[in-house]
Design a protein around this motif. Structure first.
Motif, short mmCIF file in Angstrom:
data_model
loop_
_atom_site.label_atom_id
_atom_site.label_comp_id
_atom_site.label_asym_id
_atom_site.label_seq_id
_atom_site.Cartn_x
_atom_site.Cartn_y
_atom_site.Cartn_z
N GLN A 138 0.81 -1.23 0.00
CA GLN A 138 0.00 0.00 0.00
C GLN A 138 0.85 1.27 0.00
O GLN A 138 0.31 2.36 0.06
N GLN A 169 -3.74 3.42 6.81
CA GLN A 169 -3.96 3.21 5.39
C GLN A 169 -4.93 2.07 5.09
O GLN A 169 -5.44 1.99 3.99
N ASN A 178 -8.15 5.80 6.36
CA ASN A 178 -8.57 5.57 4.99
C ASN A 178 -9.87 4.78 4.99
O ASN A 178 -9.87 3.57 5.19
N ALA A 236 -9.47 7.52 0.74
CA ALA A 236 -8.21 7.63 0.01
C ALA A 236 -8.07 6.59 -1.10
O ALA A 236 -7.54 6.88 -2.17
N THR A 237 -8.54 5.37 -0.84
CA THR A 237 -8.44 4.34 -1.89
C THR A 237 -9.29 4.73 -3.10
O THR A 237 -8.85 4.59 -4.25
N ALA A 254 -7.49 7.40 -4.93
CA ALA A 254 -6.36 6.84 -5.66
C ALA A 254 -6.82 6.14 -6.94
O ALA A 254 -6.21 6.30 -8.00
N PRO A 282 -5.30 1.00 -6.41
CA PRO A 282 -5.77 1.21 -5.03
C PRO A 282 -4.63 1.41 -4.03
O PRO A 282 -4.52 0.71 -3.03
N PRO A 285 -3.34 4.06 -1.52
CA PRO A 285 -3.86 5.28 -0.91
C PRO A 285 -2.83 6.22 -0.29
O PRO A 285 -3.19 7.25 0.27
N ALA A 339 -2.77 10.09 -1.36
CA ALA A 339 -4.03 10.73 -0.99
C ALA A 339 -4.07 10.97 0.52
O ALA A 339 -4.45 12.06 0.97
#
Length: 196
Positions: free
Chosen positions: A12, A73, A96, A123-124, A127, A134, A136, A139
């Motif tokens: 991630q 995240q 997130n 955020a995902t 993104a 995906p 994040p 973001a």
């Protein structure tokens, strides 16, 4: 000294997030350090990364036990790991998720932090919209700039621009700016709502 702990899963961009945050701080003439902590090094495994920012040289090297800010995240970690351990009472929490803190089952954390310092950001989704993947991290860093003010969104954009090729940098900066705007809007709404 301002200390950030970033929780997520392998793949991630957790470590990259800490590094870009430290570079953003360097661009503002500050001292910073970033480093990871791995369990098993595989995609999907829990990963921690840390970032410290200060106006003076940083001599500490141990993991951040009492963070001023937490960036989560991956919301699936919320009830698997004690993410909020050591969080300072005046700390910030950015998660997130498109869901609220109450919907995630961490609404009680609101009583441990100052009003308006616990926010979620999708955020995902941001993104996926901007980057097509995906991941994040950028973001969330944009959201972090908005909620904390520790580094500016412009310094973050510069750090992102140095990290990625121009096309990927542009899409990551767009995701960061979108999250920044999202968090600013959320903060205005929280400021107008009565504190519990």
């Amino acid at each position: 000294m301002f200390q950030v702990r970033i929780h997520g899963r392998g793949g991630q961009g957790v470590v990259t997030a800490a590094e870009m945050l430290s570079v953003a701080a360097f661009h503002e003439g500050r001292h910073a350090q970033a480093f990871p902590s791995f369990g098993s090094e595989r995609t999907g495994a829990p990963v921690l990364a840390f970032c410290r920012i200060d106006d003076r040289e940083i001599r500490l090297r141990e993991p951040v036990a009492e963070p001023d800010a937490l960036i989560v995240q991956d919301a699936t970690l919320l009830h698997q790991v004690d993410l909020f351990s050591g969080l300072r009472p005046d700390g910030y929490v950015l998660i997130n998720s498109p869901r609220s803190a109450d919907e995630l089952g961490v609404g009680e954390l609101s009583s441990r932090v100052r009003h308006g310092r616990l926010l979620t950001v999708p955020a995902t989704e941001l993104a996926l919209r901007h980057i097509g993947r995906p991941i994040p991290n950028t973001a969330l860093l944009g959201g972090f700039c908005a909620i904390s003010g520790v580094v500016s969104i412009e310094s973050l954009a510069r750090a992102v621009g140095e990290r990625f090729d121009p096309d990927l940098a542009a899409s990551n900066v767009a995701a960061a700016r979108d999250a920044y705007a999202w968090v600013e809007t959320e903060m205005r709404e929280v400021a107008l709502a009565p504190a519990d």
